[in-house]
Scaffold this motif. Structure first.
Motif, PDB file in Angstrom:
ATOM      1  N   TRP A  35      -8.535  -6.186 -16.321  1.00  0.00           N
ATOM      2  CA  TRP A  35      -8.395  -5.018 -15.449  1.00  0.00           C
ATOM      3  C   TRP A  35      -8.882  -5.388 -14.046  1.00  0.00           C
ATOM      4  O   TRP A  35      -9.919  -6.040 -13.888  1.00  0.00           O
ATOM      5  CB  TRP A  35      -9.229  -3.850 -15.967  1.00  0.00           C
ATOM      6  CG  TRP A  35      -8.638  -3.126 -17.123  1.00  0.00           C
ATOM      7  CD1 TRP A  35      -8.900  -3.341 -18.453  1.00  0.00           C
ATOM      8  CD2 TRP A  35      -7.692  -2.048 -17.083  1.00  0.00           C
ATOM      9  NE1 TRP A  35      -8.168  -2.485 -19.231  1.00  0.00           N
ATOM     10  CE2 TRP A  35      -7.432  -1.667 -18.416  1.00  0.00           C
ATOM     11  CE3 TRP A  35      -7.047  -1.356 -16.060  1.00  0.00           C
ATOM     12  CZ2 TRP A  35      -6.541  -0.643 -18.750  1.00  0.00           C
ATOM     13  CZ3 TRP A  35      -6.173  -0.338 -16.385  1.00  0.00           C
ATOM     14  CH2 TRP A  35      -5.920   0.011 -17.715  1.00  0.00           C
ATOM     15  N   TYR A  36      -8.112  -4.958 -13.089  1.00  0.00           N
ATOM     16  CA  TYR A  36      -8.467  -5.127 -11.687  1.00  0.00           C
ATOM     17  C   TYR A  36      -8.400  -3.757 -11.023  1.00  0.00           C
ATOM     18  O   TYR A  36      -7.805  -2.815 -11.549  1.00  0.00           O
ATOM     19  CB  TYR A  36      -7.466  -6.050 -10.978  1.00  0.00           C
ATOM     20  CG  TYR A  36      -7.660  -7.507 -11.225  1.00  0.00           C
ATOM     21  CD1 TYR A  36      -7.283  -8.095 -12.423  1.00  0.00           C
ATOM     22  CD2 TYR A  36      -8.209  -8.332 -10.242  1.00  0.00           C
ATOM     23  CE1 TYR A  36      -7.452  -9.457 -12.639  1.00  0.00           C
ATOM     24  CE2 TYR A  36      -8.371  -9.696 -10.443  1.00  0.00           C
ATOM     25  CZ  TYR A  36      -7.992 -10.249 -11.644  1.00  0.00           C
ATOM     26  OH  TYR A  36      -8.162 -11.586 -11.851  1.00  0.00           O
ATOM     27  N   ARG A  37      -8.965  -3.663  -9.861  1.00  0.00           N
ATOM     28  CA  ARG A  37      -8.809  -2.457  -9.055  1.00  0.00           C
ATOM     29  C   ARG A  37      -8.692  -2.840  -7.591  1.00  0.00           C
ATOM     30  O   ARG A  37      -9.128  -3.922  -7.172  1.00  0.00           O
ATOM     31  CB  ARG A  37      -9.965  -1.490  -9.267  1.00  0.00           C
ATOM     32  CG  ARG A  37     -11.316  -1.985  -8.774  1.00  0.00           C
ATOM     33  CD  ARG A  37     -12.409  -1.009  -9.192  1.00  0.00           C
ATOM     34  NE  ARG A  37     -13.725  -1.430  -8.733  1.00  0.00           N
ATOM     35  CZ  ARG A  37     -14.850  -0.833  -9.076  1.00  0.00           C
ATOM     36  NH1 ARG A  37     -14.828   0.244  -9.884  1.00  0.00           N
ATOM     37  NH2 ARG A  37     -16.000  -1.267  -8.615  1.00  0.00           N
ATOM     38  N   GLN A  38      -8.076  -1.952  -6.838  1.00  0.00           N
ATOM     39  CA  GLN A  38      -7.928  -2.175  -5.409  1.00  0.00           C
ATOM     40  C   GLN A  38      -8.151  -0.868  -4.682  1.00  0.00           C
ATOM     41  O   GLN A  38      -7.394   0.091  -4.854  1.00  0.00           O
ATOM     42  CB  GLN A  38      -6.555  -2.753  -5.072  1.00  0.00           C
ATOM     43  CG  GLN A  38      -6.418  -3.142  -3.612  1.00  0.00           C
ATOM     44  CD  GLN A  38      -5.148  -3.925  -3.335  1.00  0.00           C
ATOM     45  OE1 GLN A  38      -4.152  -3.794  -4.046  1.00  0.00           O
ATOM     46  NE2 GLN A  38      -5.180  -4.756  -2.301  1.00  0.00           N
ATOM     47  N   ALA A  39      -9.197  -0.847  -3.892  1.00  0.00           N
ATOM     48  CA  ALA A  39      -9.488   0.305  -3.055  1.00  0.00           C
ATOM     49  C   ALA A  39      -8.727   0.158  -1.740  1.00  0.00           C
ATOM     50  O   ALA A  39      -8.366  -0.956  -1.352  1.00  0.00           O
ATOM     51  CB  ALA A  39     -10.986   0.396  -2.810  1.00  0.00           C
ATOM     52  N   PRO A  40      -8.489   1.249  -1.037  1.00  0.00           N
ATOM     53  CA  PRO A  40      -7.760   1.178   0.230  1.00  0.00           C
ATOM     54  C   PRO A  40      -8.410   0.201   1.202  1.00  0.00           C
ATOM     55  O   PRO A  40      -9.618   0.257   1.436  1.00  0.00           O
ATOM     56  CB  PRO A  40      -7.842   2.615   0.753  1.00  0.00           C
ATOM     57  CG  PRO A  40      -7.993   3.444  -0.466  1.00  0.00           C
ATOM     58  CD  PRO A  40      -8.825   2.630  -1.410  1.00  0.00           C
ATOM     59  N   GLY A  41      -7.605  -0.703   1.719  1.00  0.00           N
ATOM     60  CA  GLY A  41      -8.097  -1.667   2.679  1.00  0.00           C
ATOM     61  C   GLY A  41      -8.937  -2.783   2.107  1.00  0.00           C
ATOM     62  O   GLY A  41      -9.488  -3.595   2.855  1.00  0.00           O
TER      63      GLY A  41
END
Length: 124
Positions: A35-41
């Motif tokens: 699992w990965y995540r990406q926050a804005p910017g």
């Protein structure tokens, strides 16, 4: 080949969500799932992985003790239980399959197929 992450939503800080990762065209049981995540910017952040057997689970320090990864091969599903959510957990969450080596478990190059993400928003 595509994976699909689901289960995201809007939750207050301290709340919980349970994300699921499924595949419609192949079985997940021979793959590790990350699992990965990406926050804005922000760049992609690896947060967790479960081995193909389910016997190994790994977490980033940022989520250790709050998140739990599990797999149910009968349902062709890997879940990420997220507890004690914080506003900084807000991001789009993605799952991916692969065969990462332990020393490079967080490297995105270790994962083969990525699915569409699911948005998690934690309000303060």
């Amino acid at each position: 080949v595509q994976l699909q992450a689901s289960g995201g939503g809007l939750v207050q800080a301290g709340g919980s969500l349970r994300l699921s990762c499924t595949a419609s065209t192949f079985t997940l049981d021979s793959s590790a799932i990350g699992w990965y995540r990406q926050a804005p910017g922000q760049a992609h952040e690896w947060i967790s992985c479960i081995s193909s057997s389910g016997g190994g689970t790994y977490y980033a320090n940022s989520v250790k003790g709050r998140f739990a990864i599990s797999r149910d091969d009968a349902k062709n599903t890997v879940c990420l239980q997220m507890n004690s959510l914080k506003p900084e957990d807000t991001a789009v969450y993605f799952c991916a399959d692969g065969r990462p080596i332990l020393s490079a478990i967080s490297s995105s190059s270790m994962y083969y197929h990525w699915g569409q993400g699911t948005q998690v928003t934690v309000s303060s």
